[in-house]
Design an enzyme around this catalytic site. Structure first.
Site, mmCIF file in Angstrom:
data_model
loop_
_atom_site.group_PDB
_atom_site.id
_atom_site.type_symbol
_atom_site.label_atom_id
_atom_site.label_comp_id
_atom_site.label_asym_id
_atom_site.label_seq_id
_atom_site.Cartn_x
_atom_site.Cartn_y
_atom_site.Cartn_z
ATOM 1 N N HIS A 85 0.873 -1.206 -0.293
ATOM 2 C CA HIS A 85 -0.021 -0.042 -0.075
ATOM 3 C C HIS A 85 0.855 1.666 -0.135
ATOM 4 C CE1 HIS A 85 -3.252 2.577 1.374
ATOM 5 N NE2 HIS A 85 -2.489 3.138 2.113
ATOM 6 N N GLU A 86 1.846 1.036 0.456
ATOM 7 C CA GLU A 86 2.442 2.502 0.729
ATOM 8 C C GLU A 86 3.804 2.719 -0.259
ATOM 9 O OE1 GLU A 86 1.982 4.418 3.129
ATOM 10 O OE2 GLU A 86 0.579 3.537 4.200
ATOM 11 N N HIS B 23 1.646 4.209 -2.805
ATOM 12 C CA HIS B 23 1.428 5.939 -2.747
ATOM 13 C C HIS B 23 2.878 6.647 -3.485
ATOM 14 C CE1 HIS B 23 -1.583 6.766 -0.740
ATOM 15 N NE2 HIS B 23 -1.338 5.261 0.582
ATOM 16 N N GLU C 153 -6.484 7.037 -1.125
ATOM 17 C CA GLU C 153 -6.416 5.864 0.330
ATOM 18 C C GLU C 153 -6.840 4.582 -1.061
ATOM 19 O OE1 GLU C 153 -4.625 5.258 2.479
ATOM 20 O OE2 GLU C 153 -3.486 7.287 2.467
#
Length: 289
Positions: free
Chosen positions: A127-128, A131, A195
């Protein structure tokens, strides 16, 4: 995303046009250069402040080799330069990413590593990485920069079109804050949408959304337990001077970088409107759908 981005661009163009009307066309190059400098400064200072606020240190490769190997594999698949990996004690299980695509940093908390099993931790890290890959940090900094620019222009217009007295000064501050808040509502909408995108990208990396969904559930529970512990500690320490103040400061470390972290504790309706993250329950439901 395109609509919100167009609205933000519209805010910026209106601010520049208003500055040109109020101060003349000669303000245009100053406005453009000033905008670039402001956004660049916010980006640099924001990255430094986020890492410093949690006391992030390099993640030892010999001790956490599996994490490094997973990040290297994902970066090869995404043609992404491997970001710096750091670890910090945040008091809560959490993680965040800062930096741009060619020079990113991912920070995971010690509490997160202790709480999650391997596939859940990989879901959070994916997930990070999403980003960074999607340039979300740059997007947010640009949006915040636009909000600041619009607020500054509004303040100067109020000051220089009035009598430039104390009343105008206070009016300029109020107008600037109101205008910035309105623009930030759209910036926060972008953040919440990104997100969902990062969750979807992490799901693609893992091949399923269940590991990240379980991780979010555990993170939510961990944050709730930490808040309850902090509240009890605050009640017990209230009135004890420095010991209470130190404990309170440590409990707020995660709030200083909450806009970057994978989770947010905002739950009420108004809190959700001004939150950087969508409700955890919706994210979990999407991952499992």
């Amino acid at each position: 995303m395109a609509v919100v981005g167009a609205i933000l661009a519209g805010f910026y163009l209106v601010a520049v046009a208003a500055a040109m009307v109020a101060f003349g066309q000669g303000i245009l190059p100053i406005a453009i250069v000033g905008s670039i400098v402001l956004v660049a400064a916010q980006y640099k200072i924001g990255k430094w402040a986020a890492l410093r606020s949690v006391g992030a240190e390099d993640l030892p490769e010999d001790q956490y080799s599996e994490i490094h190997q997973f990040v290297e594999r994902v970066c090869r698949e995404k043609d992404l330069k491997k970001p710096s990996l750091k670890i910090a004690s945040m008091g809560v299980p959490n993680a965040f990413a800062v930096g741009r695509r060619g020079n990113g940093t991912v920070v995971v908390s010690q509490e997160l590593i202790q709480l999650l099993n391997r596939d859940e931790l990989e879901g959070v890290i994916a997930h990070e990485l999403a980003h960074i890959d999607n340039r979300d940090v740059i997007t947010m900094q640009l949006g915040q920069g636009i909000a600041s620019i619009v607020a500054i222009v509004a303040q100067y217009i109020v000051l220089f079109t009035g009598e430039n007295d104390l009343a105008d000064f206070f009016l300029a501050v109020v107008v600037g804050n109101i205008v910035q808040f309105i623009v930030m509502l759209f910036v926060l909408a972008v953040s919440r949408y990104r997100e969902y995108v990062a969750d979807a990208d992490a799901k693609d990396v893992l091949g399923r959304g269940e590991p990240l969904a379980r991780a979010l559930e555990k993170i939510q529970q961990g944050n709730q337990q930490a808040q309850q512990t902090t509240q009890r500690a605050q009640r017990a320490q209230r009135g004890r001077g420095r010991a209470y103040e130190n404990r309170r400061r440590n409990s707020n470390v995660d709030q200083q970088v909450s806009a970057l972290c994978i989770s947010s504790s905002d739950s009420g309706f108004l809190q959700q409107i001004v939150s950087t993250h969508p409700p955890m329950e919706k994210r979990i439901r999407r991952l499992r759908s």
